[in-house]
Design a protein around this motif. Structure first.
Motif, short mmCIF file in Angstrom:
data_model
loop_
_atom_site.label_atom_id
_atom_site.label_comp_id
_atom_site.label_asym_id
_atom_site.label_seq_id
_atom_site.Cartn_x
_atom_site.Cartn_y
_atom_site.Cartn_z
N HIS A 600 43.22 -19.83 -21.07
CA HIS A 600 43.28 -18.61 -21.90
C HIS A 600 42.15 -17.66 -21.56
CE1 HIS A 600 46.65 -20.06 -23.99
NE2 HIS A 600 46.06 -20.79 -24.92
N PHE A 601 41.06 -18.17 -21.03
CA PHE A 601 39.99 -17.29 -20.55
C PHE A 601 40.33 -16.73 -19.17
CE2 PHE A 601 36.00 -17.76 -17.83
CZ PHE A 601 35.74 -16.40 -17.84
N LEU A 602 40.65 -17.61 -18.24
CA LEU A 602 40.81 -17.17 -16.85
C LEU A 602 42.05 -16.29 -16.67
CD1 LEU A 602 39.91 -20.46 -14.92
CD2 LEU A 602 38.46 -18.44 -15.23
N LEU A 603 43.10 -16.63 -17.40
CA LEU A 603 44.36 -15.88 -17.24
C LEU A 603 44.84 -15.43 -18.61
CD1 LEU A 603 45.91 -18.23 -14.56
CD2 LEU A 603 45.01 -15.92 -14.18
N GLU A 604 44.06 -14.57 -19.21
CA GLU A 604 44.30 -14.21 -20.61
C GLU A 604 45.57 -13.41 -20.79
OE1 GLU A 604 40.85 -12.00 -21.75
OE2 GLU A 604 41.38 -10.27 -20.51
N ASP A 605 46.07 -12.80 -19.70
CA ASP A 605 47.25 -11.96 -19.86
C ASP A 605 48.55 -12.75 -19.88
OD1 ASP A 605 45.62 -9.76 -19.98
OD2 ASP A 605 45.60 -9.53 -17.79
N GLU A 606 48.44 -14.07 -19.68
CA GLU A 606 49.65 -14.89 -19.70
C GLU A 606 50.22 -15.05 -21.12
OE1 GLU A 606 51.75 -16.04 -17.72
OE2 GLU A 606 50.77 -15.81 -15.79
N GLN A 607 49.37 -14.87 -22.15
CA GLN A 607 49.83 -15.13 -23.51
C GLN A 607 49.43 -14.00 -24.44
OE1 GLN A 607 51.77 -17.62 -23.90
NE2 GLN A 607 51.30 -18.68 -21.97
N LYS A 608 50.15 -13.94 -25.54
CA LYS A 608 49.79 -13.01 -26.60
C LYS A 608 48.47 -13.45 -27.20
CE LYS A 608 53.36 -13.90 -28.93
NZ LYS A 608 54.21 -14.11 -30.08
N LEU A 609 47.73 -12.50 -27.74
CA LEU A 609 46.45 -12.82 -28.34
C LEU A 609 46.62 -13.81 -29.50
CD1 LEU A 609 43.46 -12.05 -28.03
CD2 LEU A 609 43.78 -10.39 -29.86
N SER A 610 47.70 -13.65 -30.24
CA SER A 610 47.91 -14.54 -31.39
C SER A 610 48.09 -15.98 -30.94
CB SER A 610 49.13 -14.08 -32.19
OG SER A 610 50.28 -14.13 -31.36
N THR A 611 48.75 -16.16 -29.82
CA THR A 611 48.95 -17.51 -29.29
C THR A 611 47.61 -18.08 -28.81
OG1 THR A 611 51.16 -16.92 -28.58
CG2 THR A 611 50.20 -18.89 -27.58
#
Lengths: 758, 758
Positions: A600-611
């Motif tokens: 979630h840090f390295l590839l933060e754009d893979e998921q919604k912020l809420s997830t």
């Protein structure tokens, strides 16, 4: 704490267990050689000590035995070796031997000065017979002359007049550390280095030794320079040489011995024996004070670029300085070396290089010293052929699989479920090649090295994964969390593999657009069809997602396991791996370290912020942080989520891990990845830096405990200073052309400077 | 093949590699001692030979090293040891040494006679100088006097007159086997036994040795009885004794040397040295011919009860006889021993006992010799405390976990993913305690032993599994298939654990009804509440089922993996475990052996027949049968499904596995479980026998290749003969009261006999 102390590490402990820790904390290193901070005069016999010196990338081969040896299990591994011991200097005052464990210690202090790059020991000592002397010893591993380690020993007499004698040794009969009280290593004293020649040339004592199985030569050359008239006597056997130096001293007078030590090895020098003599002669041409000055100048330039300043917490500032300084001390500065998990400060993890380099340490160098970052990536490129061989051992018909731990390029992990099975190291390396490209824009490097690494790692993913209906899945690998091994569709791995595949395609297209792909495609036999397969696998990559919890499960089966019974686990049962059978640990939802949270840090754009938020909260509850790679990542993601207090708490657990010996094993060496994590916590965490294909992004926050913080980064030919206080963040373009930056997702053109409210 | 040859194994090979196999095939054993079929006179120097003799349950401790030793990994293991070598008898004819590799071999044949229980070697030999002699050697490991091994050596002269000399040795200086050409074991010659005393008492040569770490004593006593007047000379050093016997022989005359060898050990005898003398004196009271006669009588009784007759395939019949005979040779007949994976025929698997005993071999003894079956279960009961300790090592707070492989009761598996992680061994053992109860109705045994084993194993399941919503799940274990390790909800394991829990409850209730639970419940602290938890977990046990395929997935993640690329796997890459890294294998749907299919045999009522059929078909495609425990189970389930041709094919791959050295490793010892599998293939497979709580069931089928088959079984005090031919099956009550039987799901009262159309 004074301003000075932010730049110094000090200790006055003579406690046996703290001395072991201090040996590590006061080691001096320059990325080539490292010498632990042992006392020149030695210790009482019953004291345990890890007396060591190491050269980055110089190793021997150790046999590996397995209770049951299955196909492909390693037979041997590389191991960093303890080289010739040049630390010994005994001092005699009228026949009395100086020791901090005899007589009266009137004053004792050791200081590591991180601006000078010098470790000092200051002593005021009264001998049993009442002679009082002041001793000042300083050590340096020169950043300017990497082969040089120097011990500069000054004795000042307070009330004594008469003869003093230095007995300085150079011992070739060295062993790697073993602990006779530990039944697992008893009787396993490992002798790796054998003296080949020992002689004196041009007043320089020279020992050349050879490793038993890797056949690497190491030469040490020692030259004594004495302040005034003296008698010098040499005693030599076939393994060591001793130099006795007799001097006369008066009360109030000082005498000084400078012991120049040069180390060379046959990995770097075709004739390391001659090279040692040459290097010594070269070093002796420069006065010692000037060498100290050069060290200071080097470090001044380093701190100017690399320092991260925090106002409002001096202990923290000290921790940050120590972290950055140790990264500099540890990083290999040539193609033969990388950064060992313990730097050059001890024998923990056997001097091996891990993914720690790419994911935890490379960012610091990438943003502050491009050349060092490039060198680390060069090392991986050089080991690509070994990684191809490793892939074949693991059954893969194509591609390259980087080993989990190595020095010379072949796998050294003897327990594959939490070693070799961590295939994500492939994607971690690929990720940093891409980051390097983002930061430098260096297409030549992509063409000459980066693309080949990405293509071969992409191929490995294709040979590892498979399609289930319309999704590409990766089975039987281990993610970063070593408390959960050999799983299907580890979120981190799949995410990172997706990125690896995607960027293999992008590098291919980039080179194609620039008419630079032909040679490489031909060399590797890459077709458009294959590239399309990468593209498709990246698009179809399966990323586990649990709708009910709105989190990314760590792997396919993770959420169906029982949650570890934390409530009934006593504190002394941590780290769990030292108290539970791995099979028991594998049965539960319990994480040693950040895994999904790291993705979630390295590839933060893979998921919604809420997830990301829900995931973070979920894994936080079940993560023990038994690994030193964990709290920094939780801190970064907490900062991203606006959980500043959490981010601060995790960060504070990170920054002083070795200084406060939090993991109780600093005696075995520093935790270099954690030090990289400290940097990342500041820069990626609080300042919210991200570097993406689409540009450079900041999301600064600041804990209420601090007044302000500040650092500089290099990005695409610019140097930018970032200053953040409780009211605003301030961006200054120090060097280079104007550029676009993003702050809180707003686009700005940074020309001179920009101030933005927090 | 004559009638005789169905009962004999023969060989005339002098080929070096076949000799190694023949050493195994012609070993003699009686469940206590086993001696490999080495030539008394030895071999040429360049021949590799595994010269060995073993005592069941006598072991030494071997250190176990791990590349990385994690918590709970074993430090040491037991290992069967090669005991004093009594096999040596050299023969000299006028100074010429007899050897099958010198002179002319005019005739040579070795014969194992399975009705006599004797292994014979028949030779007609012409010496280089032209002396022709006939040699007949026979060996016996006595079933009547288990400590006795005898070599009965007769020389008949054809054309020679003069002196002959026997040089008979007893060598205490023995080693376990190692292969100097295999780099993995080179230099690891293991010396486990050290001679303590060597002496002669009452004309008996006695050597007592002690194992190095387990401190078990072994005594061998040797007595030579010679046919006629002779001179006897003894030469003795501190490790061995040699007896020279000089005799005069005329053409046409025979001379005979009987070498009586007694073995005792300190596991069974408080003074094994004295016991060996006593046993020798006892043996010598009975003429040798009578001992042979007793052996024959013993075997006659054995075959009368245990033989499985197949008319129509003599090679098959030979294979079946060999299997049953080897089971008898291998089975431990006292509480100190069990059945090693290689019986007493070699050092493969280090003499360890596995689940093979319960699931593959116990059925044979249970149906033919209750006492031997009871003894095997007693062994497990005796090791219950060690199993409790093992459970603690694995992190469990309660219950007992039987070790995957052991001799004395502690875990000896050094690679836990396909060893210790096979928790199903707990349920396998429990299953056989229940089967024993079904067959014997012995409530005393349930009270004294069976219930405690079931309660403690049930507790282990409770501590291993957990509820997810309403289903009880078992994570992180390995099923029987060792190509898929550490998985969640292995169907076989869950099925068997369910049965284990269910029968723990039933045993509890059974004892309670009979007012026999109080003592045990108190001893173990069992409450009604706990028993209810077992009941609930059994009811709620999660059994993976795939609706789309209508099969039981091997585990939670099995079906989502890619299927192994069988098409592109060359034949020489099998068994896969010798050619692929385990991690690679784990990534695919590929089975080493029957797993779910085994559950479908043992617990057939858990699933609809259609599901079993689909499962069988699914797993058949992806099973390599790299384990010798596999084809027999596929044969049984094929028979159940009416796939007679398939059943026959699998069965034929089973029955002659060692005779034809199909797995290429018979030199290391026989595959005892496969031999049990041969029995099961006939009785459970073709005859379709099942023994359940609800009674005894038959579902006979017969392959078209056979005329008929026939066997007897003991069940609840009865002996029943079953005869099946192409037209009908015929059930005869040979002993005991009438009983209810089920044939093709139809109920019958068996009084005298019943004939049912096929």
């Amino acid at each position: 704490m004074t301003e000075n102390l932010k730049w110094q590490i000090t200790s006055d402990s003579l406690d046996a267990s703290q001395l072991l820790v201090d040996e590590t904390l006061f080691h001096v290193a320059n990325g080539y050689i490292g010498v632990r901070g042992n006392f020149e005069e030695g210790y009482p016999n019953h004291y345990n000590t890890i007396r060591g010196a190491y050269i980055n990338g110089v190793y021997d081969i150790s046999e590996v035995k397995h209770g049951e040896k299955l196909h492909g299990f390693i037979d041997s591994k590389q191991k960093i070796i303890n080289i010739t011991d040049v630390q010994g200097i005994k001092l005699y005052i009228a026949g009395e031997k100086f020791s901090l464990f005899d007589g009266k210690v009137l004053n004792f202090k050791r200081i590591l000065d991180m601006r000078e790059g010098i470790y000092k020991r200051q002593i005021l000592w009264e001998s049993p017979k009442g002679h009082i002397i002041e001793i000042n010893i300083q050590r340096m591993a020169s950043f300017i002359k990497p082969e040089l380690f120097v011990i500069d020993y000054t004795v000042r007499s307070i009330n004594y007049e008469g003869e003093i004698v230095f007995v300085s040794t150079q011992k070739g009969d060295v062993f790697n550390y073993f602990d006779p009280t530990d039944p697992r290593v008893a009787g396993e004293l490992e002798k790796h280095l054998t003296v080949e020649t020992i002689d004196i040339q041009k007043d320089i004592g020279i020992i050349t030794s050879i490793t038993n199985k890797s056949h690497i030569r190491v030469t040490s050359a020692v030259k004594h320079v004495v302040s005034s008239q003296h008698e010098l006597e040499r005693i030599q056997d076939d393994k060591s040489s001793t130099t006795k130096i007799r001097l006369y001293i008066k009360a109030g007078q000082a005498q000084r011995l400078v012991k120049y030590c040069i180390f060379t090895d046959s990995v770097r020098f075709s004739d390391c024996h001659q090279a040692a003599i040459d290097k010594m002669e070269e070093v002796l041409e420069t006065p010692i004070e000037q060498l100290y000055q050069l060290q200071k100048v080097y470090l001044s330039a380093f701190w100017d670029k690399a320092d991260v300043v925090v106002n409002g917490d001096d202990r923290l500032q000290q921790g940050i300085h120590f972290s950055l300084f140790e990264l500099l001390q540890s990083v290999g500065k040539d193609q033969y070396s990388n950064i060992a998990a313990k730097g050059l400060s001890g024998e923990g993890y056997e001097g091996h290089y891990f993914w720690d380099t790419e994911i935890y340490m490379l960012p610091f160098f990438l943003l502050t010293d491009k050349a060092l970052a490039e060198n680390l990536l060069n090392y991986r490129y050089e080991k690509l052929e070994a990684a191809r061989e490793n892939a074949r051992i693991l059954g893969h018909k194509k591609g390259a699989l980087y080993p989990w731990r190595t020095i010379s390029g072949s796998e050294c992990s003897a327990y594959f479920p939490s070693g070799t099975a961590q295939y994500h190291i492939n994607a971690d390396i690929a990720y940093m090649f891409v980051q390097y490209y983002f930061v430098t824009g260096d297409l030549d490097f992509v063409e000459s090295k980066g693309a080949e690494v990405l293509f071969e790692t992409a191929r490995l993913w294709m040979d590892t994964g498979h399609y289930v209906e319309d999704s590409f899945r990766i089975d039987a690998v281990t993610g970063p969390d070593e408390y959960t091994c050999i799983v299907n569709n580890n979120y981190y791995t799949n995410c990172m593999a997706k990125y690896n595949l995607k960027w293999a395609v992008k590098f291919y297209e980039l080179l194609k657009e620039n008419n630079r792909i032909e040679h490489l495609a031909q060399k590797l036999g890459i077709t458009e069809e294959e590239v399309n397969e990468w593209q498709q696998a990246a698009e179809k990559m399966y990323l586990p997602y649990d709708e009910k919890l709105d989190i990314n499960p760590q792997d396919d089966s993770f959420l169906s396991k029982a949650i570890w019974d934390f409530e009934n686990t006593p504190k002394d049962q941590y780290p769990l791996l030292l108290h539970y059978h791995p099979l028991y640990i594998y049965r539960y939802q319990v994480c040693k370290q950040a895994d999904t949270v790291l993705a979630h840090f390295l590839l933060e754009d893979e998921q919604k912020l809420s997830t990301i938020k829900k995931s973070y909260e979920y894994y936080e509850k079940i993560t023990t942080h038994d690994s030193s790679l964990s709290t920094c990542i939780f801190s970064i993601v907490a900062a991203k989520l606006g959980e500043i207090r959490k981010a601060y708490d995790y960060f504070m657990q990170t920054t002083r891990l070795d200084l406060d010996n939090i993991h109780h094993n600093t005696k075995d060496g520093i935790h270099t990845a954690n030090m990289g994590g400290t940097y990342m916590g500041m820069v990626y965490g609080f300042a919210g830096l991200r570097i993406k294909e689409s540009g450079i992004f900041f999301n600064p926050v600041i804990p209420e405990q601090w007044k302000s913080y500040e650092f500089k980064i290099c990005y695409q030919g610019r140097m930018i200073k970032i200053h953040v206080n409780q009211e605003q963040s301030h961006y200054t373009l120090l060097e280079g052309k104007e550029l676009k930056i993003h702050v809180y997702d707003q686009e700005y053109i940074l020309n001179d400077d920009i101030i933005i409210k927090i």
